[in-house]
Enzyme design. Structure first.
Site, PDB file in Angstrom:
ATOM      1  N   ASP A  88      11.553  -2.688  37.598  1.00 47.69           N
ATOM      2  CA  ASP A  88      12.644  -3.031  36.690  1.00 47.69           C
ATOM      3  C   ASP A  88      12.299  -4.309  35.929  1.00 47.69           C
ATOM      4  O   ASP A  88      11.509  -5.140  36.414  1.00 47.69           O
ATOM      5  CB  ASP A  88      13.940  -3.254  37.468  1.00 47.69           C
ATOM      6  CG  ASP A  88      14.480  -1.969  38.076  1.00 47.69           C
ATOM      7  OD1 ASP A  88      14.131  -0.891  37.564  1.00 47.69           O
ATOM      8  OD2 ASP A  88      15.242  -2.057  39.062  1.00 47.69           O
ATOM      9  N   TYR A 120       8.733  -5.522  49.514  1.00 48.04           N
ATOM     10  CA  TYR A 120       9.488  -6.313  48.547  1.00 48.04           C
ATOM     11  C   TYR A 120      10.156  -7.505  49.233  1.00 48.04           C
ATOM     12  O   TYR A 120      10.551  -7.425  50.402  1.00 48.04           O
ATOM     13  CB  TYR A 120      10.610  -5.470  47.928  1.00 48.04           C
ATOM     14  CG  TYR A 120      10.157  -4.269  47.150  1.00 48.04           C
ATOM     15  CD1 TYR A 120       9.938  -4.350  45.771  1.00 48.04           C
ATOM     16  CD2 TYR A 120       9.979  -3.037  47.769  1.00 48.04           C
ATOM     17  CE1 TYR A 120       9.543  -3.229  45.043  1.00 48.04           C
ATOM     18  CE2 TYR A 120       9.581  -1.917  47.057  1.00 48.04           C
ATOM     19  CZ  TYR A 120       9.365  -2.017  45.696  1.00 48.04           C
ATOM     20  OH  TYR A 120       8.973  -0.910  44.982  1.00 48.04           O
ATOM     21  N   ASP A 157      22.447  -4.442  40.258  1.00 43.53           N
ATOM     22  CA  ASP A 157      21.782  -5.742  40.309  1.00 43.53           C
ATOM     23  C   ASP A 157      22.565  -6.731  39.441  1.00 43.53           C
ATOM     24  O   ASP A 157      23.519  -6.359  38.761  1.00 43.53           O
ATOM     25  CB  ASP A 157      20.308  -5.656  39.878  1.00 43.53           C
ATOM     26  CG  ASP A 157      20.124  -5.201  38.436  1.00 43.53           C
ATOM     27  OD1 ASP A 157      20.928  -5.606  37.567  1.00 43.53           O
ATOM     28  OD2 ASP A 157      19.174  -4.430  38.173  1.00 43.53           O
ATOM     29  N   ARG A 197      17.767  -1.857  45.175  1.00 44.21           N
ATOM     30  CA  ARG A 197      19.133  -2.068  44.670  1.00 44.21           C
ATOM     31  C   ARG A 197      20.139  -1.240  45.457  1.00 44.21           C
ATOM     32  O   ARG A 197      21.219  -1.710  45.816  1.00 44.21           O
ATOM     33  CB  ARG A 197      19.215  -1.674  43.196  1.00 44.21           C
ATOM     34  CG  ARG A 197      18.557  -2.621  42.236  1.00 44.21           C
ATOM     35  CD  ARG A 197      18.632  -2.090  40.820  1.00 44.21           C
ATOM     36  NE  ARG A 197      17.751  -0.950  40.603  1.00 44.21           N
ATOM     37  CZ  ARG A 197      18.013   0.055  39.780  1.00 44.21           C
ATOM     38  NH1 ARG A 197      19.163   0.102  39.130  1.00 44.21           N
ATOM     39  NH2 ARG A 197      17.148   1.026  39.606  1.00 44.21           N
TER      40      ARG A 197
END
Length: 317
Positions: free
Chosen positions: A45, A73, A87, A180
């Site tokens: 993203d 992550y 988000d 997310r």
């Protein structure tokens, strides 16, 4: 300067900056290397940073063959807020005070380790009925999405500020996992909602972010005429497959798309170690993949697949 079509080939390991789409990064690299054929593996993203392998020239042929590695992550989150994108960049849908203790948070996290089902977010590249979800979302359309199985191998709470209702998680997960959505689901479990506030991919495709360079560093290499030296051979991304070295005549046949008799091939290498049994042995299962090299000059020729008593061309490079 004119565009080149085939002179530049390989993989550039980039640490994507925030504010760029993965496509934006490809466009920048395309300009730096003056070549048209540029693609990326593993979309990030715009707000996310971290590992983004950029495939250049003939390496783009590997896009649909890259092994499915787990990804890692580091994700920032905030409790008490929900948005349409899941988000912090999205439109706020709800906001409330969230007084959640660390033990309560950890208990909710426990429900999202291992094999879980996850519904893709509307703002994602998943296609439903031939249309990208993010295109529908931008039109204000929400459609039913089927939950998909994903695996969360590791989920740790690195830090948490109860007063600010915010913290940082580390997640190691299978391909296709949306961080997310994971944070949104944890927020739902807590009853207060939650949103992703930052995201950094530290490992993907077997590549650590420590092996990557930033776009600014890539520009410095370009200015010094050294950017092409940062390109890795495409075979780097297939390291997990055993290597087979073939004769000059066999290399010509393979490069022309012909099959090779397994009995005439030397045993493969796993890492730097030559195995004791030939590829025809039952030790090596049917449909398994191999990196194929010319024995004479160690040139990477492509990927081969074992089929009965033959090694067939899977993809030539």
């Amino acid at each position: 300067m004119g565009w080149q079509n085939s002179a530049v080939n390989g993989i550039l390991l980039l640490d994507k900056p925030s504010g760029f789409t993965s496509f934006d990064v490809c466009a920048v690299v395309r300009g730096m290397l003056h070549t048209k054929k540029v693609g990326h593996s593993g979309t990030l993203d715009p707000m996310a940073t971290g590992v983004l392998p950029i495939l250049v020239g003939s390496a783009t042929r590997a896009l649909d063959l890259i092994p499915s590695h787990d990804k890692t992550y580091v994700a920032g989150f905030r409790l008490g807020i929900t948005t349409d994108t899941l988000d912090i960049t999205g439109n706020i849908l709800s906001e409330r005070h969230a007084d959640v203790g660390e033990e309560e948070l950890r208990a909710a996290m426990d429900l999202f380790r291992g094999d879980i089902m996850q519904v893709p977010p509307m703002y994602s590249a998943v296609s439903v009925g031939g249309k990208k979800l993010y295109d529908l979302a931008r039109q204000g359309v929400e459609v039913e999405r089927e939950a998909r199985p994903v695996t969360v191998h590791r989920l740790t709470l690195d830090s948490y500020d109860r007063a600010g209702a915010s913290g940082v998680l580390t997640v190691s997960c299978s391909k296709g996992t949306y961080i997310r959505t994971l944070i949104d689901d944890i927020g739902k479990e807590l009853g207060c909602g939650a949103v992703l506030t930052s995201l950094r991919r530290t490992e993907a495709s077997g590549i650590s972010v420590n092996s990557c360079i930033t776009l600014a560093e890539a520009q410095e290499y370009k200015d010094r005429g050294l950017l092409e030296s940062r390109l890795l051979s495409v075979d780097r991304i297939f390291d997990e497959y055993p290597a087979v070295y073939i004769s000059e005549n066999q290399a010509v046949r393979f490069s022309n798309g012909a099959t090779l008799a397994l009995e005439r091939l030397q045993p493969p290498f796993v890492g730097d170690v030559r195995q004791s049994e030939k590829l025809s042995s039952d030790k090596y299962p049917q449909d398994s993949l191999y990196r194929v090299y010319s024995r004479a000059d160690k040139t990477f020729l492509g990927l081969g697949v074992k089929k009965t008593d033959e090694l067939r061309v899977m993809k030539r490079f």
